[in-house]
Motif scaffolding. Structure first.
Motif, PDB file in Angstrom:
ATOM      1  N   GLN A  88       0.840  -1.181   0.000  1.00 57.05           N
ATOM      2  CA  GLN A  88       0.000   0.000   0.000  1.00 57.05           C
ATOM      3  C   GLN A  88       0.882   1.240   0.000  1.00 57.05           C
ATOM      4  OE1 GLN A  88      -2.302  -0.522   3.589  1.00 57.05           O
ATOM      5  NE2 GLN A  88      -4.068  -1.192   2.430  1.00 57.05           N
ATOM      6  N   VAL A  89       0.391   2.285  -0.630  1.00 55.57           N
ATOM      7  CA  VAL A  89       1.069   3.577  -0.589  1.00 55.57           C
ATOM      8  C   VAL A  89       0.059   4.636  -0.171  1.00 55.57           C
ATOM      9  CG1 VAL A  89       2.859   3.053  -2.278  1.00 55.57           C
ATOM     10  CG2 VAL A  89       0.708   3.995  -3.055  1.00 55.57           C
ATOM     11  N   LEU A  90       0.568   5.644   0.477  1.00 57.69           N
ATOM     12  CA  LEU A  90      -0.253   6.770   0.877  1.00 57.69           C
ATOM     13  C   LEU A  90       0.077   7.927  -0.052  1.00 57.69           C
ATOM     14  CD1 LEU A  90      -2.321   7.597   3.016  1.00 57.69           C
ATOM     15  CD2 LEU A  90      -0.419   8.417   4.415  1.00 57.69           C
ATOM     16  N   LYS A  91      -0.935   8.404  -0.771  1.00 58.13           N
ATOM     17  CA  LYS A  91      -0.718   9.496  -1.723  1.00 58.13           C
ATOM     18  C   LYS A  91      -1.837  10.513  -1.537  1.00 58.13           C
ATOM     19  CE  LYS A  91       0.073  10.410  -6.587  1.00 58.13           C
ATOM     20  NZ  LYS A  91       0.201   9.854  -7.923  1.00 58.13           N
ATOM     21  N   ASP A  92      -1.463  11.735  -1.230  1.00 55.61           N
ATOM     22  CA  ASP A  92      -2.428  12.817  -0.990  1.00 55.61           C
ATOM     23  C   ASP A  92      -3.466  12.422   0.052  1.00 55.61           C
ATOM     24  OD1 ASP A  92      -1.131  14.363  -2.955  1.00 55.61           O
ATOM     25  OD2 ASP A  92      -2.339  13.434  -4.540  1.00 55.61           O
ATOM     26  N   GLY A  93      -3.031  11.720   1.085  1.00 55.08           N
ATOM     27  CA  GLY A  93      -3.918  11.334   2.175  1.00 55.08           C
ATOM     28  C   GLY A  93      -4.809  10.133   1.885  1.00 55.08           C
ATOM     29  N   VAL A  94      -4.672   9.532   0.708  1.00 56.81           N
ATOM     30  CA  VAL A  94      -5.496   8.374   0.319  1.00 56.81           C
ATOM     31  C   VAL A  94      -4.611   7.137   0.235  1.00 56.81           C
ATOM     32  CG1 VAL A  94      -7.013   7.421  -1.477  1.00 56.81           C
ATOM     33  CG2 VAL A  94      -7.044   9.877  -0.987  1.00 56.81           C
ATOM     34  N   LYS A  95      -5.102   6.014   0.764  1.00 61.54           N
ATOM     35  CA  LYS A  95      -4.364   4.755   0.669  1.00 61.54           C
ATOM     36  C   LYS A  95      -4.689   4.059  -0.650  1.00 61.54           C
ATOM     37  CE  LYS A  95      -3.613   3.352   5.418  1.00 61.54           C
ATOM     38  NZ  LYS A  95      -3.857   2.308   6.423  1.00 61.54           N
ATOM     39  N   TYR A  96      -3.638   3.637  -1.338  1.00 64.72           N
ATOM     40  CA  TYR A  96      -3.775   2.903  -2.592  1.00 64.72           C
ATOM     41  C   TYR A  96      -3.035   1.570  -2.476  1.00 64.72           C
ATOM     42  CZ  TYR A  96      -5.218   7.295  -4.768  1.00 64.72           C
ATOM     43  OH  TYR A  96      -5.878   8.459  -5.092  1.00 64.72           O
ATOM     44  N   PHE A  97      -3.480   0.603  -3.248  1.00 65.20           N
ATOM     45  CA  PHE A  97      -2.760  -0.659  -3.383  1.00 65.20           C
ATOM     46  C   PHE A  97      -1.877  -0.564  -4.617  1.00 65.20           C
ATOM     47  CE2 PHE A  97      -6.611  -1.922  -1.129  1.00 65.20           C
ATOM     48  CZ  PHE A  97      -6.060  -2.630  -0.059  1.00 65.20           C
ATOM     49  N   LEU A  98      -0.738  -1.207  -4.557  1.00 63.88           N
ATOM     50  CA  LEU A  98       0.144  -1.316  -5.724  1.00 63.88           C
ATOM     51  C   LEU A  98      -0.125  -2.673  -6.351  1.00 63.88           C
ATOM     52  CD1 LEU A  98       3.711   0.036  -4.913  1.00 63.88           C
ATOM     53  CD2 LEU A  98       2.355   0.478  -6.936  1.00 63.88           C
ATOM     54  N   ASN A  99      -0.829  -2.689  -7.452  1.00 69.13           N
ATOM     55  CA  ASN A  99      -1.190  -3.934  -8.119  1.00 69.13           C
ATOM     56  C   ASN A  99      -0.247  -4.240  -9.277  1.00 69.13           C
ATOM     57  OD1 ASN A  99      -3.524  -4.700  -6.629  1.00 69.13           O
ATOM     58  ND2 ASN A  99      -4.691  -3.124  -7.678  1.00 69.13           N
ATOM     59  N   THR A 100       0.050  -5.502  -9.453  1.00 66.42           N
ATOM     60  CA  THR A 100       0.810  -5.973 -10.619  1.00 66.42           C
ATOM     61  C   THR A 100       0.017  -7.136 -11.211  1.00 66.42           C
ATOM     62  OG1 THR A 100       2.151  -7.293  -9.113  1.00 66.42           O
ATOM     63  CG2 THR A 100       3.103  -5.243  -9.891  1.00 66.42           C
ATOM     64  N   PRO A 101      -0.974  -6.813 -12.054  1.00 68.86           N
ATOM     65  CA  PRO A 101      -1.842  -7.850 -12.593  1.00 68.86           C
ATOM     66  C   PRO A 101      -1.138  -8.823 -13.543  1.00 68.86           C
ATOM     67  CG  PRO A 101      -2.376  -5.730 -13.573  1.00 68.86           C
ATOM     68  CD  PRO A 101      -1.361  -5.478 -12.504  1.00 68.86           C
ATOM     69  N   ASP A 102      -0.022  -8.389 -14.147  1.00 69.12           N
ATOM     70  CA  ASP A 102       0.704  -9.285 -15.048  1.00 69.12           C
ATOM     71  C   ASP A 102       2.164  -8.858 -15.110  1.00 69.12           C
ATOM     72  OD1 ASP A 102       1.129  -7.305 -17.258  1.00 69.12           O
ATOM     73  OD2 ASP A 102      -1.053  -7.404 -17.348  1.00 69.12           O
ATOM     74  N   GLU A 103       2.992  -9.674 -15.727  1.00 65.91           N
ATOM     75  CA  GLU A 103       4.431  -9.447 -15.758  1.00 65.91           C
ATOM     76  C   GLU A 103       4.842  -8.271 -16.644  1.00 65.91           C
ATOM     77  OE1 GLU A 103       6.828 -12.940 -16.383  1.00 65.91           O
ATOM     78  OE2 GLU A 103       5.504 -14.156 -15.145  1.00 65.91           O
ATOM     79  N   GLU A 104       3.948  -7.770 -17.468  1.00 69.61           N
ATOM     80  CA  GLU A 104       4.277  -6.615 -18.314  1.00 69.61           C
ATOM     81  C   GLU A 104       4.018  -5.292 -17.596  1.00 69.61           C
ATOM     82  OE1 GLU A 104       6.015  -6.836 -20.974  1.00 69.61           O
ATOM     83  OE2 GLU A 104       5.862  -9.009 -21.086  1.00 69.61           O
ATOM     84  N   SER A 105       3.258  -5.322 -16.508  1.00 73.79           N
ATOM     85  CA  SER A 105       2.920  -4.077 -15.815  1.00 73.79           C
ATOM     86  C   SER A 105       3.752  -3.851 -14.562  1.00 73.79           C
ATOM     87  CB  SER A 105       1.426  -4.062 -15.464  1.00 73.79           C
ATOM     88  OG  SER A 105       1.140  -5.104 -14.552  1.00 73.79           O
ATOM     89  N   GLY A 106       4.671  -4.764 -14.253  1.00 76.09           N
ATOM     90  CA  GLY A 106       5.478  -4.613 -13.052  1.00 76.09           C
ATOM     91  C   GLY A 106       6.941  -4.883 -13.322  1.00 76.09           C
ATOM     92  N   ASN A 107       7.741  -4.821 -12.259  1.00 77.46           N
ATOM     93  CA  ASN A 107       9.141  -5.203 -12.371  1.00 77.46           C
ATOM     94  C   ASN A 107       9.372  -6.484 -11.563  1.00 77.46           C
ATOM     95  OD1 ASN A 107       9.062  -4.108  -9.785  1.00 77.46           O
ATOM     96  ND2 ASN A 107      10.717  -2.660 -10.112  1.00 77.46           N
ATOM     97  N   TRP A 108      10.610  -6.919 -11.458  1.00 73.04           N
ATOM     98  CA  TRP A 108      10.938  -8.187 -10.804  1.00 73.04           C
ATOM     99  C   TRP A 108      10.446  -8.256  -9.367  1.00 73.04           C
ATOM    100  CZ3 TRP A 108      13.872  -8.631  -6.405  1.00 73.04           C
ATOM    101  CH2 TRP A 108      14.560  -7.489  -6.003  1.00 73.04           C
ATOM    102  N   MET A 109      10.247  -7.106  -8.743  1.00 74.73           N
ATOM    103  CA  MET A 109       9.848  -7.073  -7.339  1.00 74.73           C
ATOM    104  C   MET A 109       8.458  -7.684  -7.114  1.00 74.73           C
ATOM    105  SD  MET A 109      11.585  -3.373  -6.700  1.00 74.73           S
ATOM    106  CE  MET A 109      11.342  -3.157  -4.957  1.00 74.73           C
ATOM    107  N   MET A 110       7.697  -7.852  -8.187  1.00 76.29           N
ATOM    108  CA  MET A 110       6.386  -8.497  -8.054  1.00 76.29           C
ATOM    109  C   MET A 110       6.519  -9.967  -7.660  1.00 76.29           C
ATOM    110  SD  MET A 110       5.117  -9.043 -12.014  1.00 76.29           S
ATOM    111  CE  MET A 110       3.641  -9.948 -11.596  1.00 76.29           C
TER     112      MET A 110
END
Length: 152
Positions: A88-110
């Motif tokens: 999760q990340v906090l951005k402008d006071g809102v909590k978001y999830f960091l999603n990596t739905p597939d290997e093309e949208s993320g890096n190795w850290m997924m």
């Protein structure tokens, strides 16, 4: 083609068609993997499935930083299971999830897996200036790279 006919298989006059396939290209996530890390299959006998995990090829010095984690910000969680990190990340006071739905949208850290407990962790995940980074705690040669997420 010499005789003016295009046949998908064997030609009685010219013989067999020789097919050449394109090379398989690794995904974006796999291409970003540092050279001293490796992806290997983890067997999960309890749930009868196989997943990929990141393993160290050598000792990695304490306080080595990786990142930032590449993913898509979302207010809802996708692809959630016990074998994936929930970041999760906090951005402008809102909590978001960091999603990596597939290997093309993320890096190795997924492919970094959650530690089952604090003692098992090899990385600490943290947010800095809106990005998530991992820093090593202890990583030996052959270790599975895991992170203990304190906000889970």
């Amino acid at each position: 083609v010499d005789c003016g006919k295009c046949l998908p298989g064997e030609c009685r006059i010219h013989g067999p068609l020789i097919k050449v396939k394109d090379r398989t290209i690794p995904s974006r996530a796999r291409l970003t993997l540092p050279h001293y890390l490796a992806l290997r299959i983890l067997e999960m006998p309890a749930v009868n499935k196989h997943i990929l995990g990141v393993f160290a090829k050598k000792v990695i010095q304490k306080r080595t930083q990786f990142g930032p984690y590449v993913g898509q910000l979302s207010t809802s969680l996708t692809n959630s299971d016990d074998n994936r990190l929930v970041l999760q990340v906090l951005k402008d006071g809102v909590k978001y999830f960091l999603n990596t739905p597939d290997e093309e949208s993320g890096n190795w850290m997924m492919f970094v897996r959650p530690a089952r407990n604090l003692e098992e962790q090899t990385l600490v995940a943290y947010q800095h200036r809106g990005e998530v980074y991992f820093t090593t705690v202890k990583v030996g040669a052959g270790d599975l790279i895991t992170a203990w997420i304190h906000w889970r």
